[in-house]
Design a protein around this motif. Sequence first.
Motif, PDB file in Angstrom:
ATOM      1  N   MET A   1       0.841  -1.198   0.000  1.00  0.00           N
ATOM      2  CA  MET A   1       0.000   0.000   0.000  1.00  0.00           C
ATOM      3  C   MET A   1       0.872   1.241   0.000  1.00  0.00           C
ATOM      4  O   MET A   1       1.719   1.347  -0.846  1.00  0.00           O
ATOM      5  N   TYR A   2       0.709   2.112   0.938  1.00  0.00           N
ATOM      6  CA  TYR A   2       1.487   3.346   0.953  1.00  0.00           C
ATOM      7  C   TYR A   2       2.966   3.051   0.812  1.00  0.00           C
ATOM      8  O   TYR A   2       3.720   3.808   0.261  1.00  0.00           O
ATOM      9  N   THR A   3       3.355   1.943   1.386  1.00  0.00           N
ATOM     10  CA  THR A   3       4.774   1.683   1.508  1.00  0.00           C
ATOM     11  C   THR A   3       5.218   0.560   0.599  1.00  0.00           C
ATOM     12  O   THR A   3       6.292   0.050   0.729  1.00  0.00           O
TER      13      THR A   3
ATOM     14  N   SER B   1       1.139   9.855  -0.873  1.00  0.00           N
ATOM     15  CA  SER B   1      -0.157   9.209  -0.644  1.00  0.00           C
ATOM     16  C   SER B   1      -0.979   9.988   0.384  1.00  0.00           C
ATOM     17  O   SER B   1      -2.192  10.134   0.241  1.00  0.00           O
ATOM     18  N   GLU B   2      -0.309  10.475   1.414  1.00  0.00           N
ATOM     19  CA  GLU B   2      -1.025  11.266   2.430  1.00  0.00           C
ATOM     20  C   GLU B   2      -1.576  12.550   1.793  1.00  0.00           C
ATOM     21  O   GLU B   2      -2.705  12.957   2.052  1.00  0.00           O
ATOM     22  N   ILE B   3      -0.761  13.171   0.968  1.00  0.00           N
ATOM     23  CA  ILE B   3      -1.143  14.457   0.374  1.00  0.00           C
ATOM     24  C   ILE B   3      -2.255  14.272  -0.667  1.00  0.00           C
ATOM     25  O   ILE B   3      -3.284  14.945  -0.615  1.00  0.00           O
TER      26      ILE B   3
ATOM     27  N   ASP C   1      -5.086  16.300   9.423  1.00  0.00           N
ATOM     28  CA  ASP C   1      -4.139  15.292   9.905  1.00  0.00           C
ATOM     29  C   ASP C   1      -3.375  14.678   8.742  1.00  0.00           C
ATOM     30  O   ASP C   1      -2.162  14.454   8.838  1.00  0.00           O
ATOM     31  N   GLU C   2      -4.077  14.374   7.655  1.00  0.00           N
ATOM     32  CA  GLU C   2      -3.408  13.742   6.514  1.00  0.00           C
ATOM     33  C   GLU C   2      -2.342  14.690   5.944  1.00  0.00           C
ATOM     34  O   GLU C   2      -1.257  14.248   5.564  1.00  0.00           O
ATOM     35  N   ALA C   3      -2.641  15.981   5.910  1.00  0.00           N
ATOM     36  CA  ALA C   3      -1.628  16.956   5.482  1.00  0.00           C
ATOM     37  C   ALA C   3      -0.431  16.871   6.415  1.00  0.00           C
ATOM     38  O   ALA C   3       0.724  16.834   5.978  1.00  0.00           O
TER      39      ALA C   3
ATOM     40  N   VAL D   1      -9.914   2.284   4.312  1.00  0.00           N
ATOM     41  CA  VAL D   1      -8.634   2.800   3.805  1.00  0.00           C
ATOM     42  C   VAL D   1      -7.720   3.174   4.966  1.00  0.00           C
ATOM     43  O   VAL D   1      -6.553   2.785   5.007  1.00  0.00           O
ATOM     44  N   ASP D   2      -8.246   3.910   5.936  1.00  0.00           N
ATOM     45  CA  ASP D   2      -7.419   4.206   7.104  1.00  0.00           C
ATOM     46  C   ASP D   2      -7.165   2.940   7.918  1.00  0.00           C
ATOM     47  O   ASP D   2      -6.093   2.778   8.509  1.00  0.00           O
ATOM     48  N   GLY D   3      -8.150   2.028   7.907  1.00  0.00           N
ATOM     49  CA  GLY D   3      -7.944   0.747   8.587  1.00  0.00           C
ATOM     50  C   GLY D   3      -6.778  -0.016   7.981  1.00  0.00           C
ATOM     51  O   GLY D   3      -5.919  -0.548   8.703  1.00  0.00           O
TER      52      GLY D   3
ATOM     53  N   GLU E   1      -2.479   9.214  15.517  1.00  0.00           N
ATOM     54  CA  GLU E   1      -3.569  10.015  14.972  1.00  0.00           C
ATOM     55  C   GLU E   1      -4.566   9.209  14.149  1.00  0.00           C
ATOM     56  O   GLU E   1      -5.687   9.648  13.927  1.00  0.00           O
ATOM     57  N   GLU E   2      -4.124   8.034  13.672  1.00  0.00           N
ATOM     58  CA  GLU E   2      -4.965   7.276  12.742  1.00  0.00           C
ATOM     59  C   GLU E   2      -6.222   6.704  13.375  1.00  0.00           C
ATOM     60  O   GLU E   2      -7.231   6.504  12.698  1.00  0.00           O
ATOM     61  N   SER E   3      -6.143   6.409  14.666  1.00  0.00           N
ATOM     62  CA  SER E   3      -7.265   5.716  15.287  1.00  0.00           C
ATOM     63  C   SER E   3      -8.550   6.555  15.188  1.00  0.00           C
ATOM     64  O   SER E   3      -9.630   6.034  14.917  1.00  0.00           O
TER      65      SER E   3
END
Lengths: 96, 333
Positions: free
Chosen positions: B1-3, B65-67, B95-97, B149-151, B178-180
């Motif tokens: 995924m992101y990584t 990906s966050e941006i 938060d994503e920023a 997606v955040d999960g 912060e993700e929770s």
Amino acid sequence: MADIGDLSLWEVFIRTKGGLSHRHAGSVHAADKRMALEAARDTYTRRMEGVSIWVVPSSQVSASDPDEYDSFFEPAKDKIYRHPTFYPVPDEIKNM
Amino acid sequence: MYTTELKSGSDGGKKRSKVEIVEDPAKLAAFEARVAADEFIEAKDWMPEAYRKTLVRQISQHAHSEIVGMLPEGNWLRRAPSLKRKAILLAKIQDEAGHGLYLYSAAETLGTPRDEMIEALHSGKAKYSTIFNYPTLTWADIGAIGWLVDGAAIMNQVPLQRTSYGPYARAMVRVCKEESFHQRQGYEIMTVMANGTDAQKRMAQDALNRWWWPSLMMFGPPDDSSPNTERSMRWRIKRDTNDELRQLFVDVTVPQAEYLNLSIPDADLKFNKEKDGYDFGEIDWDEFYAVVRGEGPVAKERIKARTDAWEEGAWVREAAMVHAQKQSKKDAA
Ligand SMILES: [Fe+2]
Ligand SMILES: [Fe+2]
Ligand SMILES: [Fe+2]
Ligand SMILES: [Fe+2]
């Protein structure tokens, strides 16, 4: 003798072990960065308290103004919904 | 995924670059030993060139990906159903920023300037998670994104708190804290909709139908077609394989869907007692690679939104620089 100025103030940051960020420990007076690093080592890590040191001229640190605390940090104050505890999670739900 | 290292073809890394840097074997051995002992590598430590390169690519892809990830959610900011939902969604997007900025700053410790990374995103050279090239069609999509997606992001990011590169690991610690909230607000939206009117229930089910498979794809290609996994695991850049994380995600998420009385759009999904986990259907990897190549439904729109934002913000950066210059002249006078 010509005026050569005084030893200036340096802020000292120590990484206590790999993986942790540097944390402010205190300050030292020194003539240049090499002297500041060695003075910081001798002052703050005599018992192996660190694996890495940063020194920063104190004059280069910009700090928030304590008198502005209320207004400066105000934007985050009323946003309890930024915390996970704001959202109830049913007992049946695991791993969230 | 992101990584996950995203490459444009299923041939992955088979085409090796011809110029392989030859590292000092003693230094390399010492580095391997440190990493194997779970020590952290810090910015000024010696590291193999391939480690540095892989990290820059992985961390900057994660940052991108966050941006870019702000865009699908931003699409609903002005149409959120209540002021409360709007405030929550805005806080999540902020938060994503922040996550993007933590990550760019971690990548910069490896010597790559931020401008270069942003330029690579805007020119289309850099990749970002395929998930953000899908459109957000209804408000239920905002629920599904937070939940799924955040999960999936959490699944992937939690082990990275112990990744071998210190600045990356520390950024992940902040992000995970912060993700929770992100996942919970999404699941709460889904709970409300799944227990709402028939139309709301249909929207919730439809959102799950559209986001389920792309969420599973977030973990990246199957292990047998991720040629660099072995090395990345050895260097502790990755701590779990794509398939391991995907399985974990399915196992925790299926009961969460059941609680909502929503059904996972997979006819082959069933619990396997022997492995104490779910078996699930085949992922459409052709779709995945098409999205990686930039053929996602809204890929062009996403990059255009980023470049527009960058260009339209140019005057703000210029004004700030001119103002700072004026102030320093005043101070000097
Ligand atoms: Fe994030
Ligand atoms: Fe995210
Ligand atoms: Fe993330
Ligand atoms: Fe998030």
